[in-house]
Design a protein around this motif. Sequence first.
Motif, short mmCIF file in Angstrom:
data_model
loop_
_atom_site.label_atom_id
_atom_site.label_comp_id
_atom_site.label_asym_id
_atom_site.label_seq_id
_atom_site.Cartn_x
_atom_site.Cartn_y
_atom_site.Cartn_z
N TRP A 81 41.95 66.47 20.19
CA TRP A 81 42.60 65.97 18.97
C TRP A 81 43.91 66.65 18.67
O TRP A 81 44.76 66.11 17.96
CB TRP A 81 41.66 66.11 17.76
CG TRP A 81 40.56 65.10 17.84
CD1 TRP A 81 39.28 65.34 18.23
CD2 TRP A 81 40.65 63.70 17.61
NE1 TRP A 81 38.56 64.17 18.23
CE2 TRP A 81 39.39 63.15 17.86
CE3 TRP A 81 41.70 62.85 17.21
CZ2 TRP A 81 39.13 61.79 17.72
CZ3 TRP A 81 41.44 61.50 17.07
CH2 TRP A 81 40.16 60.98 17.33
N LYS A 103 37.74 67.75 9.92
CA LYS A 103 36.39 67.34 9.54
C LYS A 103 35.47 67.42 10.74
O LYS A 103 36.00 67.37 11.86
CB LYS A 103 36.37 65.94 8.93
CG LYS A 103 36.90 64.80 9.80
CD LYS A 103 36.35 64.55 11.15
CE LYS A 103 34.94 64.00 11.23
NZ LYS A 103 34.60 63.70 12.68
N PHE A 161 40.29 59.06 8.09
CA PHE A 161 39.89 57.64 8.12
C PHE A 161 40.37 56.89 6.88
O PHE A 161 40.82 55.76 6.97
CB PHE A 161 38.37 57.51 8.28
CG PHE A 161 37.93 57.22 9.69
CD1 PHE A 161 38.45 57.95 10.76
CD2 PHE A 161 36.99 56.24 9.97
CE1 PHE A 161 38.04 57.70 12.06
CE2 PHE A 161 36.57 55.98 11.26
CZ PHE A 161 37.09 56.71 12.31
N VAL A 206 32.45 57.69 23.63
CA VAL A 206 33.12 58.77 22.90
C VAL A 206 32.94 60.12 23.58
O VAL A 206 33.69 61.06 23.33
CB VAL A 206 32.63 58.88 21.43
CG1 VAL A 206 33.11 57.72 20.60
CG2 VAL A 206 31.12 59.02 21.34
N GLN A 265 35.39 63.75 24.42
CA GLN A 265 34.85 64.82 23.57
C GLN A 265 33.44 65.17 24.05
O GLN A 265 32.45 64.87 23.36
CB GLN A 265 34.82 64.37 22.11
CG GLN A 265 36.19 64.04 21.53
CD GLN A 265 36.04 63.40 20.16
OE1 GLN A 265 35.89 62.20 20.02
NE2 GLN A 265 36.05 64.22 19.13
N LEU A 285 30.38 66.45 21.96
CA LEU A 285 29.60 65.60 21.06
C LEU A 285 28.17 65.41 21.58
O LEU A 285 27.23 65.23 20.81
CB LEU A 285 30.28 64.23 20.87
CG LEU A 285 31.64 64.24 20.15
CD1 LEU A 285 32.23 62.83 20.10
CD2 LEU A 285 31.55 64.82 18.74
N ASP A 295 29.75 63.36 12.80
CA ASP A 295 31.02 63.01 13.45
C ASP A 295 31.65 61.81 12.74
O ASP A 295 32.41 62.00 11.78
CB ASP A 295 30.78 62.70 14.94
CG ASP A 295 32.07 62.31 15.63
OD1 ASP A 295 32.97 63.16 15.71
OD2 ASP A 295 32.21 61.14 16.04
N VAL A 296 31.32 60.61 13.12
CA VAL A 296 31.98 59.47 12.48
C VAL A 296 31.38 59.17 11.10
O VAL A 296 32.04 58.62 10.23
CB VAL A 296 31.97 58.24 13.43
CG1 VAL A 296 30.65 57.53 13.44
CG2 VAL A 296 33.11 57.31 13.10
N HIS A 317 33.42 60.53 8.29
CA HIS A 317 34.56 59.65 7.99
C HIS A 317 34.12 58.45 7.14
O HIS A 317 34.74 58.10 6.16
CB HIS A 317 35.13 59.07 9.28
CG HIS A 317 35.92 60.01 10.14
ND1 HIS A 317 36.93 60.80 9.66
CD2 HIS A 317 35.88 60.24 11.47
CE1 HIS A 317 37.49 61.47 10.66
NE2 HIS A 317 36.85 61.16 11.77
N TYR A 372 26.87 54.87 17.92
CA TYR A 372 27.54 55.17 19.18
C TYR A 372 26.49 55.11 20.29
O TYR A 372 26.39 56.01 21.12
CB TYR A 372 28.18 56.56 19.15
CG TYR A 372 29.52 56.65 18.43
CD1 TYR A 372 30.36 55.55 18.31
CD2 TYR A 372 29.96 57.87 17.92
CE1 TYR A 372 31.59 55.65 17.67
CE2 TYR A 372 31.20 57.98 17.28
CZ TYR A 372 32.00 56.86 17.17
OH TYR A 372 33.23 56.97 16.55
N PHE A 401 36.33 49.39 19.01
CA PHE A 401 36.46 50.83 18.72
C PHE A 401 37.92 51.16 18.47
O PHE A 401 38.78 50.70 19.24
CB PHE A 401 35.95 51.65 19.91
CG PHE A 401 36.13 53.13 19.73
CD1 PHE A 401 35.19 53.88 19.05
CD2 PHE A 401 37.26 53.78 20.24
CE1 PHE A 401 35.37 55.24 18.87
CE2 PHE A 401 37.43 55.15 20.05
CZ PHE A 401 36.48 55.87 19.37
N TYR A 433 42.77 54.62 20.62
CA TYR A 433 42.39 55.23 19.33
C TYR A 433 43.44 54.92 18.25
O TYR A 433 43.51 55.62 17.25
CB TYR A 433 42.32 56.76 19.47
CG TYR A 433 41.19 57.31 20.30
CD1 TYR A 433 40.08 57.90 19.70
CD2 TYR A 433 41.22 57.28 21.69
CE1 TYR A 433 39.05 58.45 20.45
CE2 TYR A 433 40.19 57.82 22.45
CZ TYR A 433 39.11 58.40 21.83
OH TYR A 433 38.09 58.94 22.56
O1 89V Z 1 37.45 60.98 14.53
C1 89V Z 1 36.35 61.26 15.00
O2 89V Z 1 35.46 61.76 14.33
C2 89V Z 1 36.06 60.96 16.44
C3 89V Z 1 35.55 59.56 16.68
C4 89V Z 1 36.46 58.48 16.09
C5 89V Z 1 35.40 59.35 18.16
O3 89V Z 1 34.26 59.42 16.10
O4 89V Z 1 35.16 61.91 16.92
#
Ligand code: 89V
Length: 346
Positions: A14, A96, A125, A159, A163, A166, A176-177, A180, A230, A240, A287
Amino acid sequence: MKALRFAALGTGFWARFQLSAWREVGGAECVALYNRTRSKAEALGRELGIDAVYDDAEELLEKESLDFVDIITDPSTHERFVALAAGRVRAVICQKPLAESLESAQRMIQACRDAGTPLFVHENFRWQAPLRALKSVVDEGRLGSVFRARIEMVSGFDVFANQPFLRTLEQFVLTDVGTHVLDVTRFLFGEAESLVCHTQKVHADIAGEDVATVLLRTRAGATVLVTLGYAGTPLEHERFPETFVFVEGTRGSAELGPDYWLRTTTAEGTLSRRVPPPRYDWADPRYDVVHASGVPCNANLLAAIRGEGAAETTAEDNYETLRLVFAAYESAKSGGVVRISPSPTP
Ligand code: 89V
């Protein structure tokens, strides 16, 4: 105006995009990089023209004169780096999810408060262009009073390829997501008063859950269904990392669907418009909407550090998102409804 000097702690996947987003914003210059594997910091330093690289974060903080640090490491290290930076810089920004537990988040918030150092969370996000546009539709009142919504972030995208760590997270999709998307839920519909959650693990070769379904009731009385996945399941409309939202109000509905189409339907008919994110040549096209959202996110945090505006994603605000994440785990474990009391801000 003089650019603020900052260091990035962490040079993984990232960091490159976050630093490119900082360049896009302007007004802040990354002058030093830290990574526990020095060669990785050197490689990114060469690519971005940053000479000062360290494999010891303490040494970096001693030697460099900085306005702020941007912590872009994995969550297990956040508390250590926040504690290290508190009191040594004007502000700390942390990726985050802020922490691996509520207790850890509380300690980080307290350490920064004691040191008089503002702590911000890089929660991007909610800064996605299509989600900001949807928020305007909801806030303008054209839909009337919102009584139900669903928010979906379900993808078969791999994903783990970019990464790999994960795979090792005991708490995966919700931290993780999920962090967001639950933040987006608060952003769009306000605070929750209760939730119930089911989790599942579909990948056999990962430690945590890769599917979660959260049903929330907001304090305003709306029902919000959040689906996260996921699982790697092939989908006909794989988009995605787009987030889809459907909102029902007393006077109309709105849908943020694939390819950034935002449709608003009222008694007058349906208004359709596309709200794509800006395209930056430094962003990974796979992305795009996520990488682009780092630009307004950083701009908002920079304005706060400069004392020119309020940050949306302070650590105190983000703590409310984390409460939802950990309440979801609690519910998944107990099988019951978890009440979210009005904010006992840490
Ligand atoms: O932003 C994130 O948390 C990333 C992903 C979009 C892949 O979930 O890890």
